[in-house]
Design a protein around this motif. Structure first.
Motif, PDB file in Angstrom:
ATOM      1  N   PRO A  10       0.837  -1.200   0.000  1.00 16.34           N
ATOM      2  CA  PRO A  10       0.000   0.000   0.000  1.00 16.34           C
ATOM      3  C   PRO A  10       0.877   1.258   0.000  1.00 16.34           C
ATOM      4  N   LEU A  11       0.343   2.331  -0.558  1.00 16.59           N
ATOM      5  CA  LEU A  11       1.091   3.564  -0.714  1.00 16.59           C
ATOM      6  C   LEU A  11       0.265   4.741  -0.210  1.00 16.59           C
ATOM      7  N   LEU A  12       0.897   5.620   0.501  1.00 23.68           N
ATOM      8  CA  LEU A  12       0.274   6.884   0.900  1.00 23.68           C
ATOM      9  C   LEU A  12       0.890   7.975   0.036  1.00 23.68           C
ATOM     10  N   TRP A  13       0.058   8.669  -0.731  1.00 23.89           N
ATOM     11  CA  TRP A  13       0.531   9.803  -1.530  1.00 23.89           C
ATOM     12  C   TRP A  13      -0.005  11.060  -0.868  1.00 23.89           C
ATOM     13  N   ALA A  14       0.854  11.728  -0.123  1.00 27.25           N
ATOM     14  CA  ALA A  14       0.512  12.981   0.555  1.00 27.25           C
ATOM     15  C   ALA A  14       1.064  14.124  -0.277  1.00 27.25           C
ATOM     16  N   GLY A  30      -1.029  10.750 -11.360  1.00 27.97           N
ATOM     17  CA  GLY A  30      -0.148   9.725 -10.805  1.00 27.97           C
ATOM     18  C   GLY A  30      -0.893   8.682 -10.003  1.00 27.97           C
ATOM     19  N   THR A  31      -1.796   9.123  -9.147  1.00 29.85           N
ATOM     20  CA  THR A  31      -2.530   8.166  -8.317  1.00 29.85           C
ATOM     21  C   THR A  31      -3.487   7.324  -9.159  1.00 29.85           C
ATOM     22  N   VAL A  43      -4.849   8.570  -0.904  1.00 29.43           N
ATOM     23  CA  VAL A  43      -4.523   9.908  -1.389  1.00 29.43           C
ATOM     24  C   VAL A  43      -4.945  10.943  -0.342  1.00 29.43           C
ATOM     25  N   ARG A  44      -4.014  11.814  -0.006  1.00 29.23           N
ATOM     26  CA  ARG A  44      -4.297  12.911   0.927  1.00 29.23           C
ATOM     27  C   ARG A  44      -3.719  14.200   0.340  1.00 29.23           C
ATOM     28  N   THR A  45      -4.486  15.264   0.423  1.00 25.75           N
ATOM     29  CA  THR A  45      -4.049  16.574  -0.051  1.00 25.75           C
ATOM     30  C   THR A  45      -4.163  17.555   1.106  1.00 25.75           C
ATOM     31  N   TYR A  53       4.845  21.152   5.466  1.00 25.55           N
ATOM     32  CA  TYR A  53       3.962  20.142   6.036  1.00 25.55           C
ATOM     33  C   TYR A  53       3.052  20.805   7.051  1.00 25.55           C
ATOM     34  N   ASN A  54       2.075  20.046   7.505  1.00 28.24           N
ATOM     35  CA  ASN A  54       1.209  20.502   8.590  1.00 28.24           C
ATOM     36  C   ASN A  54       0.948  19.333   9.531  1.00 28.24           C
ATOM     37  N   SER A  55       0.388  19.623  10.669  1.00 30.51           N
ATOM     38  CA  SER A  55       0.203  18.567  11.679  1.00 30.51           C
ATOM     39  C   SER A  55      -0.742  17.469  11.200  1.00 30.51           C
ATOM     40  N   GLN A  56      -1.730  17.815  10.377  1.00 28.46           N
ATOM     41  CA  GLN A  56      -2.649  16.791   9.873  1.00 28.46           C
ATOM     42  C   GLN A  56      -1.911  15.790   8.988  1.00 28.46           C
ATOM     43  N   GLU A  57      -0.987  16.273   8.195  1.00 25.42           N
ATOM     44  CA  GLU A  57      -0.200  15.383   7.335  1.00 25.42           C
ATOM     45  C   GLU A  57       0.630  14.411   8.168  1.00 25.42           C
ATOM     46  N   ILE A  58       1.263  14.924   9.221  1.00 25.27           N
ATOM     47  CA  ILE A  58       2.059  14.070  10.111  1.00 25.27           C
ATOM     48  C   ILE A  58       1.157  13.023  10.777  1.00 25.27           C
ATOM     49  N   ASN A  59      -0.013  13.448  11.242  1.00 24.73           N
ATOM     50  CA  ASN A  59      -0.958  12.509  11.871  1.00 24.73           C
ATOM     51  C   ASN A  59      -1.427  11.453  10.877  1.00 24.73           C
ATOM     52  N   ASP A  60      -1.723  11.862   9.646  1.00 28.45           N
ATOM     53  CA  ASP A  60      -2.169  10.903   8.624  1.00 28.45           C
ATOM     54  C   ASP A  60      -1.088   9.881   8.306  1.00 28.45           C
TER      55      ASP A  60
END
Length: 99
Positions: A10-14, A30-31, A43-45, A53-60
């Protein structure tokens, strides 16, 4: 891409929505291509630019890794598997049990 590897990786594309180096549309293309190849893509944007970065990205990211390492099993499934295991052991080992 090897199908087995694709299914098992599995891949996380942030991605930052305001990235001016890798454009938002490139994330979408790409995704879509990765998914077409059978890769499990999350996929997360985020409302940030390139190399920020932001804290939500780190949490995700932390949640993504946590779920890969420690998958959540619904309570009903865990209970049913436990009961089936105990029943199997009881049915197959009753002659060996001497309290």
């Amino acid at each position: 891409v090897n199908r087995y590897v694709a299914e098992m990786t599995p891949l996380l594309w942030a991605h930052g929505a305001y990235d001016n180096k890798v454009l938002f549309m490139q994330q979408s293309l790409g995704t879509q291509r990765l998914m077409k190849e059978g890769i499990d893509v999350t996929v997360r944007t985020y409302p940030c630019a390139h190399e920020s970065y932001n804290s939500q990205e780190i949490n995700d990211m932390a949640e993504f890794v946590d779920e890969l390492l420690f998958p959540k099993v619904p309570k009903q499934v865990a209970t049913a598997e436990f009961v089936a295991s105990v029943k199997y052991l009881f049915d197959h080992n009753t002659d060996q049990y001497n309290p």
